[in-house]
Write a protein that holds these residues in place. Structure first.
Motif, PDB file in Angstrom:
ATOM      1  N   ARG A 133       1.386   0.491  -7.010  1.00 22.39           N
ATOM      2  CA  ARG A 133       2.276   1.456  -6.061  1.00 22.39           C
ATOM      3  C   ARG A 133       1.377   2.208  -5.420  1.00 22.39           C
ATOM      4  NH1 ARG A 133       2.926  -0.407 -10.844  1.00 22.39           N
ATOM      5  NH2 ARG A 133       3.184   1.721 -12.165  1.00 22.39           N
ATOM      6  N   VAL A 134       1.454   1.963  -3.750  1.00 19.58           N
ATOM      7  CA  VAL A 134       0.595   2.819  -3.150  1.00 19.58           C
ATOM      8  C   VAL A 134       1.680   3.592  -1.999  1.00 19.58           C
ATOM      9  CG1 VAL A 134      -1.264   1.299  -3.566  1.00 19.58           C
ATOM     10  CG2 VAL A 134       0.397   0.638  -1.628  1.00 19.58           C
ATOM     11  N   VAL A 135       0.681   4.406  -1.300  1.00 20.90           N
ATOM     12  CA  VAL A 135       1.188   5.094  -0.305  1.00 20.90           C
ATOM     13  C   VAL A 135       0.268   4.429   1.008  1.00 20.90           C
ATOM     14  CG1 VAL A 135       1.424   7.268   1.036  1.00 20.90           C
ATOM     15  CG2 VAL A 135       1.744   7.118  -1.453  1.00 20.90           C
ATOM     16  N   LEU A 136       1.264   3.863   2.001  1.00 21.32           N
ATOM     17  CA  LEU A 136       0.622   3.361   2.882  1.00 21.32           C
ATOM     18  C   LEU A 136       0.654   4.125   4.197  1.00 21.32           C
ATOM     19  CD1 LEU A 136      -0.713   0.520   4.512  1.00 21.32           C
ATOM     20  CD2 LEU A 136       1.850  -0.246   4.865  1.00 21.32           C
ATOM     21  N   SER A 137      -0.341   4.198   4.991  1.00 24.24           N
ATOM     22  CA  SER A 137      -0.230   5.151   6.233  1.00 24.24           C
ATOM     23  C   SER A 137      -1.123   4.446   7.232  1.00 24.24           C
ATOM     24  CB  SER A 137      -0.465   6.623   6.024  1.00 24.24           C
ATOM     25  OG  SER A 137      -1.927   6.869   5.437  1.00 24.24           O
ATOM     26  N   HIS A 138      -0.924   5.254   8.346  1.00 25.94           N
ATOM     27  CA  HIS A 138      -1.825   4.569   9.691  1.00 25.94           C
ATOM     28  C   HIS A 138      -2.860   5.765   9.876  1.00 25.94           C
ATOM     29  CE1 HIS A 138      -2.562   2.453  13.306  1.00 25.94           C
ATOM     30  NE2 HIS A 138      -1.793   1.430  12.678  1.00 25.94           N
ATOM     31  N   GLY A 139      -3.909   5.409   9.826  1.00 26.61           N
ATOM     32  CA  GLY A 139      -5.163   6.418   9.933  1.00 26.61           C
ATOM     33  C   GLY A 139      -6.006   5.873  11.269  1.00 26.61           C
ATOM     34  N   ASP A 140      -6.895   6.662  11.609  1.00 25.31           N
ATOM     35  CA  ASP A 140      -7.765   6.450  12.895  1.00 25.31           C
ATOM     36  C   ASP A 140      -8.266   5.038  12.704  1.00 25.31           C
ATOM     37  OD1 ASP A 140      -7.079   8.995  13.761  1.00 25.31           O
ATOM     38  OD2 ASP A 140      -9.057   9.622  12.922  1.00 25.31           O
ATOM     39  N   GLU A 141      -8.554   4.469  11.725  1.00 24.64           N
ATOM     40  CA  GLU A 141      -9.225   3.317  11.463  1.00 24.64           C
ATOM     41  C   GLU A 141      -8.105   2.142  11.211  1.00 24.64           C
ATOM     42  OE1 GLU A 141     -12.840   3.373   8.995  1.00 24.64           O
ATOM     43  OE2 GLU A 141     -11.916   5.390   8.511  1.00 24.64           O
ATOM     44  N   GLY A 142      -6.848   2.229  11.315  1.00 21.90           N
ATOM     45  CA  GLY A 142      -5.833   1.533  11.006  1.00 21.90           C
ATOM     46  C   GLY A 142      -5.129   1.763   9.605  1.00 21.90           C
TER      47      GLY A 142
END
Lengths: 409, 409
Positions: free
Chosen positions: A349-358
């Motif tokens: 189980r993870v938290v997916l997010s959109h950072g500067d590098e994708g």
């Protein structure tokens, strides 16, 4: 022990798209076309005006210009929806609205903005080309043209295309009808006070919601305990006559009280395996009842149950609904590492997010199969291959969204 | 002429999240929490076994090893759901199932695989640490802990967290209830044969589907013609008492027969504008009825109607549902160029796909506002800025998915 892929392949080779059915186009949202759609009428159905203005004979206006308007008598109004036939004699015009049928004899429309807008006699300041602001019958779609291909999942714009083309009903693969059955004598419905040793049944509402999030219909959520009058096997066979798939939770481990395993073990209809994944090691799958209804026997821990649903049941439900290949998966970089068990695919189980590098992921709390706290903030599952024992910071992992989640913006 | 952003901002500043309501957690899928959720029970609710095996006193087994098992009498079975209290005297054990309450006095569980599995007297081949395979009361979530934050959109895993934590109902922003009203005397329901000058009403079923695809509820789809007994204004005011939003199509252009404009112009409640976009130039928006219900008056061409719905109505419905910022938009490279009108934002129908170099788009057929053929194969809308008159091959454009579409894999 079999691999995750072996179990999934066994399931996918046993399920197939449901039998097509005819449905009103207004009720078809999200369903997959079983047959291509052929338009029944021309679009446009009649030559009509593309603008609000005046229907004219272009040849009457060759001398019209901004500083030398041509005056034409107006024979009347043609509103959209006017079903009376009208004729246009050269040297005159009709006031006409967008979408209204062009009168016989007219070959162009002058927008109202290029006139003085009067209704008895109008001054026209431009010289239109023949065909200007005219939509010709069938220029968009001709009757008999194929307007949608078999296999398309029907969305609002497809509904519009069907309705405009005169197609009132379409042949689709229906949404699978699914029953959820939870087992375990320790479960009581949420809202009921707990005695020592009891827990609330979270798998029932969770799996019902997961069925709906996958685009299927949850027709029933049942709990069957060891002390119920009707045995689990009887309940399953009764329900198998009415639904397209059955999902059970619990009762398939190595313990002494495993009601799902006991109800089906030995009969051959349902096969129980240990799958090299964590969580979700115990799994059962088979085909039950006279109609050959797939039964997914998932483990009982809520986290194991949800992970198993995403990995095994969602692909099967999509296939039954005629869909394929539309699970969203992205590759994301771990901003923080975590450990993974040797020899088993970890579904973390993870938290997916959109950072500067994708795309980036971080683990969401404890990874024990009974841990619900961490699940509350997770939005995705990372699939860590069996041979990996540690995901390092900066490593790239394959990530699936949790049922119902959308890609974060 | 106002800009697309001006019209959207005016709409978004006039709508707000609906009043919260309490709902059974099993019915909450997709809705946004109006209040944070506090767990009512400990998770686990009682100290229990993490494995199928034997509940023991760890100190009894310090000498146990693979080649020198320790024998312990088995006092009985504790299945999951056993609500009887049990005690464990030193020098004995209980057979115990996953999730069953640990007997008083026990401090560890030995998995059945590390024993001979007998039920009268068991041979144990390992020496567990105190606490091994034991889940302690409240170690996951303690009663009173906040388990979900206000603003979370409830998905299956959240439903599980609520139910497990004993929360039977949650305070949510409800799904907006929307009525769709199509206008235009030329429209007849699909399935009805057409007279000359008539067309099938495609906006009704399309907008109803688009409302559903946006997560809202379409409670009514009506067509109101000029010859109906009840006037459009009366219909709108009657329905405004029952719904959260009204979407109309047609009747807002510059023609002589514009029923929506005529019903509301001058009253000030609904404002009609020309918006610098193509398609979708005529737009109306206002707040009607005693409850201040937003009314979206969209143009009547199906393509204009759908584009307007995506650009103006979807963001408003999401805001009313307590959601924000979750429209998926990607930047994609044009594999083929197309022309765009000067001074207006073009909302072009395009085919979005994933190529070797990332997202790519190509225009989908003709871009006229009445063209349905090209819409059939489109899956997205490209927003071309007003100052751009030509999108060149290789140019990057902002792309929104059409209502209901998912990102292609």
């Amino acid at each position: 022990m079999i691999s995750l892929e072996q179990h999934r392949d066994r399931i996918l080779s046993a399920v197939r798209p449901l039998a097509p059915t005819s449905i009103a186009v207004g009720e078809s949202l999200g369903l997959v076309l079983a047959e291509s759609v052929v338009g029944l009428v021309d679009l446009p159905g009649f030559t009509n005006s593309a603008m609000d203005g005046y229907a004219v004979v272009a040849a009457d206006l060759v001398d019209a210009a901004e500083d030398s308007p041509v005056q034409l008598p107006v024979l009347g109004d043609i509103p959209a929806g006017d079903i009376e036939p009208h004729d246009l004699a050269a040297g005159s015009c009709w006031r006409i609205m967008t979408g209204a049928p062009l009168p016989a004899g007219a070959d162009a429309v002058v927008p109202v903005e290029q006139t003085d807008g009067r209704t008895d006699e109008v001054a026209i300041r431009v010289s239109p080309h023949p065909g200007a602001a005219v939509r010709n019958v069938g220029e968009d779609v001709a009757a008999g043209d194929r307007v949608l291909e078999s296999g398309v999942r029907l969305l609002p714009h497809h509904v519009a295309v069907c309705a405009a083309a005169g197609v009132a009903s379409v042949d689709v693969i229906p949404a699978p009808r699914v029953a959820v059955i939870t087992t375990g004598d320790e479960l009581v419905p949420v809202g009921t006070p707990l005695l020592h040793g009891q827990i609330h049944d979270s798998n029932g509402p969770m799996l019902a919601a997961a069925v709906r999030a996958a685009g299927a219909t949850c027709v029933e959520v049942l709990h069957v305990g060891d002390r119920d009058d009707e045995s689990l096997a009887d309940v399953v066979h009764r329900i198998a006559a009415e639904v397209d798939a059955i999902v059970t939770s619990g009762g398939i481990s190595a313990g002494a009280y495993e009601p799902v395993k006991e109800a089906f073990a030995g009969g051959g209809a349902v096969q129980f395996d240990k799958v090299a994944m964590q969580p979700g090691k115990p799994q059962g799958f088979g085909v039950v009842g006279e109609r050959g209804v797939p039964l997914f026997a998932l483990p009982g821990n809520p986290v194991s149950s949800l992970v198993s649903f995403e990995v095994f049941v969602v692909p099967a439900l999509l296939r039954m609904a005629g869909r394929s290949g539309d699970r969203i998966s992205v590759r994301a970089k771990a901003v923080r590492g975590w450990r993974s068990p040797p020899g088993r695919v970890q579904v973390a189980r993870v938290v997916l997010s959109h950072g500067d590098e994708g795309w980036v992921v971080s683990p969401s709390g404890g990874q024990g199969s009974h841990i619900l706290g961490g699940l509350a903030v997770a939005n995705a599952l990372a699939l860590v291959p069996a041979e990996v024992v540690e995901v390092g910071q900066g490593d790239v992992v394959e990530v699936h969204l949790l049922p119902g989640e959308e890609l974060p913006s």
